[in-house]
Design an enzyme around this catalytic site. Structure first.
Site, mmCIF file in Angstrom:
data_model
loop_
_atom_site.group_PDB
_atom_site.id
_atom_site.type_symbol
_atom_site.label_atom_id
_atom_site.label_comp_id
_atom_site.label_asym_id
_atom_site.label_seq_id
_atom_site.Cartn_x
_atom_site.Cartn_y
_atom_site.Cartn_z
ATOM 1 C CD GLU A 74 74.049 -0.273 43.800
ATOM 2 O OE1 GLU A 74 73.559 0.507 42.828
ATOM 3 O OE2 GLU A 74 75.245 -0.094 44.201
ATOM 4 N NE ARG B 72 84.581 -8.522 35.087
ATOM 5 C CZ ARG B 72 83.715 -7.671 35.419
ATOM 6 N NH1 ARG B 72 82.282 -7.996 36.040
ATOM 7 N NH2 ARG B 72 83.908 -6.524 35.678
ATOM 8 C CG HIS C 222 78.224 -3.847 43.406
ATOM 9 N ND1 HIS C 222 78.149 -3.572 42.067
ATOM 10 C CD2 HIS C 222 77.587 -2.723 44.080
ATOM 11 C CE1 HIS C 222 77.372 -2.413 42.009
ATOM 12 N NE2 HIS C 222 77.031 -1.846 43.014
ATOM 13 N NE ARG D 262 87.604 -4.155 42.487
ATOM 14 C CZ ARG D 262 86.784 -4.817 41.072
ATOM 15 N NH1 ARG D 262 85.703 -4.933 41.138
ATOM 16 N NH2 ARG D 262 87.506 -4.593 40.121
ATOM 17 N N PRO E 133 76.989 -5.745 32.251
ATOM 18 C CG PRO E 133 78.158 -3.720 31.719
ATOM 19 C CD PRO E 133 76.866 -4.124 32.595
ATOM 20 C CG ASN E 134 82.410 -7.074 31.008
ATOM 21 O OD1 ASN E 134 82.817 -7.515 30.010
ATOM 22 N ND2 ASN E 134 82.638 -5.829 31.228
ATOM 23 C CB ALA F 22 81.243 -1.044 34.165
ATOM 24 C CE1 TYR G 76 83.697 -8.093 39.973
ATOM 25 C CE2 TYR G 76 85.537 -8.312 38.394
ATOM 26 C CZ TYR G 76 84.815 -7.612 39.027
ATOM 27 O OH TYR G 76 84.576 -6.021 38.883
ATOM 28 C CG ASN H 122 76.370 -6.882 39.937
ATOM 29 O OD1 ASN H 122 76.869 -5.676 39.489
ATOM 30 N ND2 ASN H 122 77.212 -7.988 40.106
HETATM 31 C C1 DQA Z 1 80.951 -5.409 40.137
HETATM 32 C C2 DQA Z 1 81.480 -4.217 40.448
HETATM 33 C C3 DQA Z 1 81.890 -3.126 39.371
HETATM 34 O O1 DQA Z 1 82.627 -2.297 39.843
HETATM 35 C C4 DQA Z 1 82.547 -3.694 38.090
HETATM 36 O O2 DQA Z 1 82.415 -2.925 37.118
HETATM 37 C C5 DQA Z 1 81.607 -5.027 37.777
HETATM 38 C C6 DQA Z 1 81.282 -5.951 38.942
HETATM 39 C C7 DQA Z 1 80.628 -6.458 41.151
HETATM 40 O O3 DQA Z 1 79.695 -7.387 41.142
HETATM 41 O O4 DQA Z 1 81.665 -6.481 42.039
HETATM 42 O O5 DQA Z 1 81.451 -5.166 36.557
HETATM 43 O O6 DQA Z 1 79.462 -4.928 40.061
#
Ligand code: DQA
Length: 143
Positions: A97, A17, A99, A106, A9-10, A76, A22, A73
């Site tokens: 995985e 964003r 990020h 954080r 998501p997102n 959240a 990011y 990835n």
């Molecule tokens: C994320 C880190 C997560 O905590 C966050 O909710 C994201 C992006 C990252 O790529 O840094 O949506 O996965």
């Protein structure tokens, strides 16, 4: 070697964003970077992005028999999902995985990953390069 790259998501809003966290690379630009890195490594990649947990589970399930590895990835859902790691374990494909941000430095809730135990390795805090590292890991692992 076929890799399914899954973004949660997102991440479709990358660029817009929270750029201080990011970066300014858009989702479309990120995919182009991953495609180029994959080509250099002689990997083929397909992409899937969803804002919905069940859709991510469906994508992981449908990877079985079609892909040799998963680069994910979970965004959240990393910090909340049981279904995503269960799906990764169910299909048993090598998974990495990634990020973009440094989740260890954080908010404290980002330090917990439910998905990491279902993945062989996690890269974080490297921005888009983390995806490159993930592809390199999957390539190397195969040999
Ligand atoms: C994320 C880190 C997560 O905590 C966050 O909710 C994201 C992006 C990252 O790529 O840094 O949506 O996965």
């Amino acid at each position: 070697m076929n890799i399914l790259v899954i973004n949660g998501p997102n991440l479709n809003l990358l660029g817009l964003r929270e750029p201080a966290i990011y970066g300014r690379t858009t989702y479309t630009e990120l995919l182009a970077m991953i495609r180029a890195w994959a080509a250099d490594l002689d990997l083929t990649v397909d992409f899937f992005q969803s804002n919905h947990e069940g859709a991510l589970v469906d994508a992981i399930q449908s990877a079985y028999g079609r892909y040799d590895g998963i680069l994910i990835n979970p965004a959240a859902y990393t910090h909340t999902s049981i279904a995503i790691p269960d799906a990764l374990k169910a299909v048993g494909l090598p998974a990495v995985e990634v990020h973009l941000s440094d989740v260890m430095h954080r908010e404290p809730f980002r330090r917990l990953s439910y998905t990491a135990p279902a993945c062989e390795i996690t890269y974080y805090g490297l921005g888009p390069e983390g995806y490159k590292k993930g592809l390199e890991y999957l390539k190397k692992r195969q040999r």
